[in-house]
Design a protein around this motif. Structure first.
Motif, PDB file in Angstrom:
ATOM      1  N   ARG A  97       0.844  -1.198  -0.077  1.00  0.00           N
ATOM      2  CA  ARG A  97      -0.270  -0.127   0.124  1.00  0.00           C
ATOM      3  C   ARG A  97       0.853   1.167  -0.096  1.00  0.00           C
ATOM      4  NH1 ARG A  97      -2.747   3.027   4.389  1.00  0.00           N
ATOM      5  NH2 ARG A  97      -4.376   4.214   3.409  1.00  0.00           N
ATOM      6  N   GLN A  98       0.419   2.068  -0.836  1.00  0.00           N
ATOM      7  CA  GLN A  98       1.363   3.438  -0.782  1.00  0.00           C
ATOM      8  C   GLN A  98       0.683   4.381   0.284  1.00  0.00           C
ATOM      9  OE1 GLN A  98       1.387   5.111  -4.910  1.00  0.00           O
ATOM     10  NE2 GLN A  98       3.190   3.877  -5.217  1.00  0.00           N
ATOM     11  N   LEU A  99       1.397   5.249   1.025  1.00  0.00           N
ATOM     12  CA  LEU A  99       1.072   6.156   1.975  1.00  0.00           C
ATOM     13  C   LEU A  99       1.433   7.488   1.300  1.00  0.00           C
ATOM     14  CD1 LEU A  99       2.564   4.417   5.093  1.00  0.00           C
ATOM     15  CD2 LEU A  99       0.120   4.284   4.301  1.00  0.00           C
ATOM     16  N   THR A 100       0.707   8.337   1.775  1.00  0.00           N
ATOM     17  CA  THR A 100       1.179   9.814   1.401  1.00  0.00           C
ATOM     18  C   THR A 100       2.193  10.185   2.531  1.00  0.00           C
ATOM     19  OG1 THR A 100      -0.896  10.819   3.090  1.00  0.00           O
ATOM     20  CG2 THR A 100      -1.526  10.719   0.779  1.00  0.00           C
ATOM     21  N   THR A 101       2.715  11.305   2.524  1.00  0.00           N
ATOM     22  CA  THR A 101       3.925  11.698   3.448  1.00  0.00           C
ATOM     23  C   THR A 101       2.945  11.890   4.976  1.00  0.00           C
ATOM     24  OG1 THR A 101       3.525  14.052   2.740  1.00  0.00           O
ATOM     25  CG2 THR A 101       5.429  12.869   1.981  1.00  0.00           C
ATOM     26  N   GLN A 102       1.738  12.535   4.861  1.00  0.00           N
ATOM     27  CA  GLN A 102       1.269  12.635   6.151  1.00  0.00           C
ATOM     28  C   GLN A 102       0.973  11.282   6.685  1.00  0.00           C
ATOM     29  OE1 GLN A 102       0.739  15.875   7.313  1.00  0.00           O
ATOM     30  NE2 GLN A 102       0.490  14.687   9.123  1.00  0.00           N
ATOM     31  N   GLU A 103       0.320  10.490   6.156  1.00  0.00           N
ATOM     32  CA  GLU A 103       0.120   8.875   6.692  1.00  0.00           C
ATOM     33  C   GLU A 103       1.309   8.589   7.267  1.00  0.00           C
ATOM     34  OE1 GLU A 103      -3.693   7.358   4.081  1.00  0.00           O
ATOM     35  OE2 GLU A 103      -1.764   7.419   3.110  1.00  0.00           O
ATOM     36  N   ALA A 104       2.349   8.344   6.412  1.00  0.00           N
ATOM     37  CA  ALA A 104       3.613   7.874   6.935  1.00  0.00           C
ATOM     38  C   ALA A 104       4.122   8.616   8.063  1.00  0.00           C
ATOM     39  CB  ALA A 104       4.854   8.097   5.796  1.00  0.00           C
ATOM     40  N   ALA A 105       4.280  10.007   8.212  1.00  0.00           N
ATOM     41  CA  ALA A 105       4.462  10.570   9.211  1.00  0.00           C
ATOM     42  C   ALA A 105       3.827  10.461  10.579  1.00  0.00           C
ATOM     43  CB  ALA A 105       4.425  12.088   9.279  1.00  0.00           C
ATOM     44  N   GLY A 106       2.407  10.166  10.615  1.00  0.00           N
ATOM     45  CA  GLY A 106       1.591   9.669  11.482  1.00  0.00           C
ATOM     46  C   GLY A 106       2.049   8.324  12.019  1.00  0.00           C
ATOM     47  N   LEU A 107       2.362   7.300  10.929  1.00  0.00           N
ATOM     48  CA  LEU A 107       2.498   6.300  11.472  1.00  0.00           C
ATOM     49  C   LEU A 107       3.673   5.913  12.174  1.00  0.00           C
ATOM     50  CD1 LEU A 107       1.799   3.198  11.286  1.00  0.00           C
ATOM     51  CD2 LEU A 107       2.912   3.085   9.195  1.00  0.00           C
ATOM     52  N   LEU A 108       4.857   7.010  11.856  1.00  0.00           N
ATOM     53  CA  LEU A 108       6.052   6.840  12.416  1.00  0.00           C
ATOM     54  C   LEU A 108       6.190   7.826  13.716  1.00  0.00           C
ATOM     55  CD1 LEU A 108       8.603   7.259   9.387  1.00  0.00           C
ATOM     56  CD2 LEU A 108       8.099   5.366  10.743  1.00  0.00           C
TER      57      LEU A 108
END
Length: 180
Positions: free
Chosen positions: A90-101
């Protein structure tokens, strides 16, 4: 291949955790932990998959992969963790990836610019997308690195006898170190 993401307490409480991931794919544990406890006990006592029973009585064998995933999901929810089952590609937006991290979007952009994480651009767009597997691998590397550093600090403190010093002596030594 799918991945089970077990969100820890910090990630669940962090309001910057990606809203779209949370809203679309994250399941919180039930309010009544007894439900999960009963199901967890059942799954622990049965090592092989059972069957899935439909409301009309139809039965179908549960594939081993689905059964093992179910066991992991129930185990995480029994511990009070929220879970997310996502396609690993699955591809994440930068905002989604930042939230996950658990970092700001600006911090994530800096990590991308420093080539800490791979990403893709959509055509001529300036928008970047990250693969879930890459974000999770980065998170695991960072956790391992932090754990190693903490172990090293603990080892050094133990060798220096800091665990054998009473609190007053430690405070005095700390105050002296700050003065110098």
């Amino acid at each position: 291949m799918d991945v089970l993401t077990d969100l820890n307490d910090d990630e669940r409480m962090n309001t910057s955790t990606s809203r779209s991931i949370r809203d679309g794919h994250v399941v919180d544990p039930p309010q009544d932990p007894e439900e999960m406890l009963e199901l967890a006990r059942f799954l622990e006592n049965h090592a092989t998959p059972a069957v899935l029973l439909g409301p009309d009585g139809e039965q179908i064998p549960l594939p081993l992969a689905a059964y093992e995933l179910l066991r992991e999901v129930v185990s995480a929810m029994e511990r009070g963790a929220s879970v997310s089952v996502e396609p690993i590609d699955r591809q994440l937006t930068t905002q989604e990836a930042a939230g996950l991290l658990g970092v700001s979007r600006n911090t994530l952009i800096r990590l991308l610019d420093e080539h800490e994480l791979p990403y893709e651009r959509l055509g001529q767009s300036r928008h970047r997308r990250l693969r879930l597997r890459d974000v999770l691998a980065y998170r695991d590397r960072k956790r391992t690195d932090r754990r190693g550093r903490l172990d090293e600090l603990t080892r050094q403190a133990s060798e220096d006898g800091l665990y054998d010093v009473d609190a007053d002596t430690y405070k005095a030594a700390l105050a002296e170190a700050r003065r110098s």
